[in-house]
Design a protein around this motif. Structure first.
Motif, PDB file in Angstrom:
ATOM      1  N   ILE A   1      -6.093   0.345  -9.983  1.00  0.00           N
ATOM      2  CA  ILE A   1      -7.242   1.508  -9.245  1.00  0.00           C
ATOM      3  C   ILE A   1      -7.057   0.359  -7.853  1.00  0.00           C
ATOM      4  O   ILE A   1      -7.259  -0.191  -7.039  1.00  0.00           O
ATOM      5  N   GLU A   2      -7.948  -1.743  -8.011  1.00  0.00           N
ATOM      6  CA  GLU A   2      -7.650  -2.259  -7.233  1.00  0.00           C
ATOM      7  C   GLU A   2      -6.723  -2.257  -5.915  1.00  0.00           C
ATOM      8  O   GLU A   2      -6.879  -2.571  -4.820  1.00  0.00           O
ATOM      9  N   SER A   3      -5.686  -2.417  -6.204  1.00  0.00           N
ATOM     10  CA  SER A   3      -4.200  -2.672  -5.703  1.00  0.00           C
ATOM     11  C   SER A   3      -3.931  -1.488  -4.366  1.00  0.00           C
ATOM     12  O   SER A   3      -3.971  -1.386  -3.478  1.00  0.00           O
ATOM     13  N   THR A   4      -3.997  -0.069  -5.478  1.00  0.00           N
ATOM     14  CA  THR A   4      -4.127   0.888  -4.156  1.00  0.00           C
ATOM     15  C   THR A   4      -4.947   1.492  -3.268  1.00  0.00           C
ATOM     16  O   THR A   4      -5.240   1.650  -2.728  1.00  0.00           O
ATOM     17  N   LYS A   5      -6.468   0.999  -3.750  1.00  0.00           N
ATOM     18  CA  LYS A   5      -7.492   0.339  -2.945  1.00  0.00           C
ATOM     19  C   LYS A   5      -7.230  -0.307  -1.149  1.00  0.00           C
ATOM     20  O   LYS A   5      -7.054   0.312  -0.278  1.00  0.00           O
ATOM     21  N   ILE A   6      -6.296  -1.385  -1.656  1.00  0.00           N
ATOM     22  CA  ILE A   6      -6.311  -1.593  -0.163  1.00  0.00           C
ATOM     23  C   ILE A   6      -5.063  -1.448  -0.051  1.00  0.00           C
ATOM     24  O   ILE A   6      -4.804  -1.906   1.897  1.00  0.00           O
ATOM     25  N   TYR A   7      -4.050  -0.637  -0.823  1.00  0.00           N
ATOM     26  CA  TYR A   7      -3.019   0.073  -0.041  1.00  0.00           C
ATOM     27  C   TYR A   7      -3.231   0.645   1.223  1.00  0.00           C
ATOM     28  O   TYR A   7      -2.899   1.289   1.652  1.00  0.00           O
ATOM     29  N   SER A   8      -4.803   2.101   0.129  1.00  0.00           N
ATOM     30  CA  SER A   8      -5.464   3.352   1.163  1.00  0.00           C
ATOM     31  C   SER A   8      -5.575   2.210   2.091  1.00  0.00           C
ATOM     32  O   SER A   8      -5.756   2.729   3.722  1.00  0.00           O
ATOM     33  N   ILE A   9      -6.215   1.994   2.493  1.00  0.00           N
ATOM     34  CA  ILE A   9      -6.673   1.025   3.585  1.00  0.00           C
ATOM     35  C   ILE A   9      -5.585   0.579   4.785  1.00  0.00           C
ATOM     36  O   ILE A   9      -6.081   0.337   5.641  1.00  0.00           O
ATOM     37  N   ALA A  10      -5.286  -0.284   4.087  1.00  0.00           N
ATOM     38  CA  ALA A  10      -3.885  -0.444   5.293  1.00  0.00           C
ATOM     39  C   ALA A  10      -3.046   0.526   5.134  1.00  0.00           C
ATOM     40  O   ALA A  10      -1.952   0.474   6.712  1.00  0.00           O
ATOM     41  N   GLY A  11      -3.474   1.948   4.839  1.00  0.00           N
ATOM     42  CA  GLY A  11      -1.945   2.551   5.417  1.00  0.00           C
ATOM     43  C   GLY A  11      -1.202   2.608   4.836  1.00  0.00           C
ATOM     44  O   GLY A  11       0.412   3.471   5.228  1.00  0.00           O
ATOM     45  N   GLU A  12      -0.859   2.237   3.611  1.00  0.00           N
ATOM     46  CA  GLU A  12       0.833   1.591   2.910  1.00  0.00           C
ATOM     47  C   GLU A  12       1.154   2.669   2.434  1.00  0.00           C
ATOM     48  O   GLU A  12       2.028   2.586   1.734  1.00  0.00           O
ATOM     49  N   LEU A  13       0.143   3.425   2.487  1.00  0.00           N
ATOM     50  CA  LEU A  13       0.293   4.611   0.605  1.00  0.00           C
ATOM     51  C   LEU A  13       1.591   5.666   0.892  1.00  0.00           C
ATOM     52  O   LEU A  13       1.232   6.320   2.739  1.00  0.00           O
ATOM     53  N   THR A  14       2.642   6.446   0.292  1.00  0.00           N
ATOM     54  CA  THR A  14       2.871   6.892   1.244  1.00  0.00           C
ATOM     55  C   THR A  14       2.972   8.926   0.504  1.00  0.00           C
ATOM     56  O   THR A  14       3.273   8.112  -0.757  1.00  0.00           O
ATOM     57  N   GLU A  15       4.001   9.490   1.132  1.00  0.00           N
ATOM     58  CA  GLU A  15       4.321  10.627  -0.222  1.00  0.00           C
ATOM     59  C   GLU A  15       5.105  10.422  -1.444  1.00  0.00           C
ATOM     60  O   GLU A  15       4.737  10.452  -3.161  1.00  0.00           O
TER      61      GLU A  15
END
Length: 503
Positions: free
Chosen positions: A245-259
């Motif tokens: 959850i902590e890592s995904t939060k940071i990647y989500s804010i940075a716009g680095e999550l993809t499909e």
């Protein structure tokens, strides 16, 4: 007539409530958005009008005023498109809120011109905020659904277009979505078996992984520094639910999550180029976003060719390496990003790279060698727990290759050592992060070992921080050996990773 729709924004990784107030009245046709919005928000007027028209909602020529409250905080991002469009549809009677949805849900989403709802940044953070503050759920883009489902105990309503939103608010119809099962592909992974020899460097990386210690490999070109460093993630334990959850939060804010990568389920590995700027490494910028050191949180930050990085970049690592967080201050606010990573670095010992080779191949003068290695300042080297020198394998070592332990075997030892630390400290604390109080409690030495260590300190002129680092590494070595006490051999091995001919 006016309506209020709830949404959220964020500073750093922390979200806060935004009330989107929409008022429509007679007068000269106009559409204005107030409340300290950025360029993306001011441009949303044309996106919203076109999206509504192409979705079958004809707007009458009215005076439309949208206020984003609280008005005194700067707001950024395109995710206010959806709540603004919903507010307009509510006031104009396109939607009937029969189930009191508007007051119980947060709405997030960017609109395309045809009315589709597109992926946004920070969706996971908003879901966490909604749950913590007692809201029933969050309406967000279908593309963000996978990351949002990491948070249990709150309704997640995925929408693909404006008509899905209308169906949910007016008829309580929720789009059926099949949750994708994200499987980790263990095939064709890099393995420590791929690297010939270099048993000391492999051992050091095992210790670094077990106790979350920082490490630097100093060696000749072709000695295997980069190969080994890139394989450290193969011996790290999997992330637990909190770390995911902590890592995904940071990647989500940075716009680095993809499909294809909707959540961060394994330890991140970040390897920025030596031409990277301080802002890209630390974070910040006009629109404050996480840098590489925050994106590496929970995993590894690898800086290859460390001496080639600008000094300003290296010095900016001091606070994150010491505190595990990076603070970014602006005139009106201050944000903090987590930076709990294993710092792994590799560098040549001199400009030509062959200073450690016994063949006399090095063409650098001692002055050039000193100048090159001093690009890495003493304070930075002092914050690195393990210093390892590597030389190229000779022809006999290359031809009589003996395989060491595989990544799978090493990983099992790392997991056992971390289990000991979890029992000792609880979650989120490892040997490399011990406080002074912890060191005094868990790194006690016998009288004999104390005398030996006293001589080491005098001979190597070890600083107070270096003293602590050696004890922390010795504690990890003892944990890998399954020993309750730090024995002399554990201390001697820890010291061997602190002394080298370069420093």
């Amino acid at each position: 007539m006016n309506k209020r729709v709830l949404s959220s924004s964020y500073l750093g990784v922390e979200s806060f409530l935004i009330e989107v107030e929409v008022d429509i009245s007679n007068g000269l046709p106009n559409f204005s958005i107030i409340g300290l919005g950025d360029t993306a928000i001011s441009e949303s007027k044309d996106r919203i009008k076109t999206a509504l028209k192409n979705s079958g909602f004809k707007l009458e020529p009215k005076k439309i005023i949208v206020n984003l409250s609280p008005a005194g905080i700067r707001k950024e991002g395109s995710h206010f498109d959806l709540p603004i469009a919903i507010g307009i549809m509510l006031v104009m009677g396109f939607i009937k809120d029969r189930y009191n949805t508007i007051d119980n849900y947060l709405f997030l989403g960017e609109l395309s011109l045809n009315g589709d709802v597109k992926r946004i940044r920070g969706a996971l953070n908003s879901v966490i905020f909604a749950k913590e503050n007692g809201y029933k759920g969050v309406v967000l883009p279908l593309e963000n659904f996978q990351e949002a489902t990491l948070i249990k105990g709150i309704n997640i309503v995925p929408v693909e277009n404006l008509n899905d939103v209308v169906n949910f608010i007016s008829k309580n119809i929720v789009k059926s979505v099949q949750t994708k099962i994200i499987e980790k592909n263990d095939e064709n992974l890099m393995d420590f078996l791929d690297v010939k020899g270099q048993s000391m460097a492999k051992r050091a990386l095992e210790i670094a992984a077990a106790g979350k210690h920082n490490i630097i490999l100093i060696g000749s070109p072709g000695s295997g520094k980069s190969m080994l460093c890139k394989r450290i993630t193969t011996i790290l334990p999997p992330l637990n639910e909190k770390e995911i959850i902590e890592s995904t939060k940071i990647y989500s804010i940075a716009g680095e999550l993809t499909e294809s990568k909707p959540i961060i389920s394994s330890p991140p590995f970040r390897s920025p180029h030596h031409t990277s700027t301080p802002v890209s490494i630390v974070g910040g910028g006009k629109k404050v976003i996480p840098g590489e050191i925050s994106l590496a949180s929970g995993g590894v930050l690898f800086l290859d060719e460390l001496a080639e990085f600008p000094r300003s970049v290296l010095e900016s690592l001091r606070q994150p390496l010491e505190d595990g967080i990076v603070s970014i201050s602006r005139a009106q606010y201050r944000v903090e990003f987590k930076s709990n990573f294993i710092f792994v670095a590799a560098t040549n010992p001199c400009p030509c790279g062959y200073a450690l080779e016994p063949t006399g191949k090095c063409i650098c003068t001692q002055t050039e060698i000193n100048k090159y290695i001093k690009k890495i300042s003493g304070p930075i080297m002092d914050r690195i727990d393990l210093h390892v020198e590597m030389r190229r394998l000779n022809e006999n070592e290359l031809l009589t290759y003996q395989s060491g332990d595989s990544s799978k075997i090493i990983r099992e030892r790392v997991i056992k050592a971390r289990a000991i630390q979890k029992e000792r400290f609880g979650d989120d604390i490892y040997n490399g992060m011990m406080s002074q109080k912890d060191i005094q409690k868990y790194c006690t030495l016998s009288d004999e070992n104390r005398e030996y260590f006293k001589k080491v300190i005098q001979t190597l002129q070890i600083s107070a921080r270096g003293y602590d680092k050696i004890l922390k590494v010795a504690r990890t070595i003892a944990d890998l050996a399954g020993s309750n006490d730090i024995e002399k051999e554990h201390l001697m091995e820890a010291v061997s990773f602190r002394e080298n001919s370069i420093n």
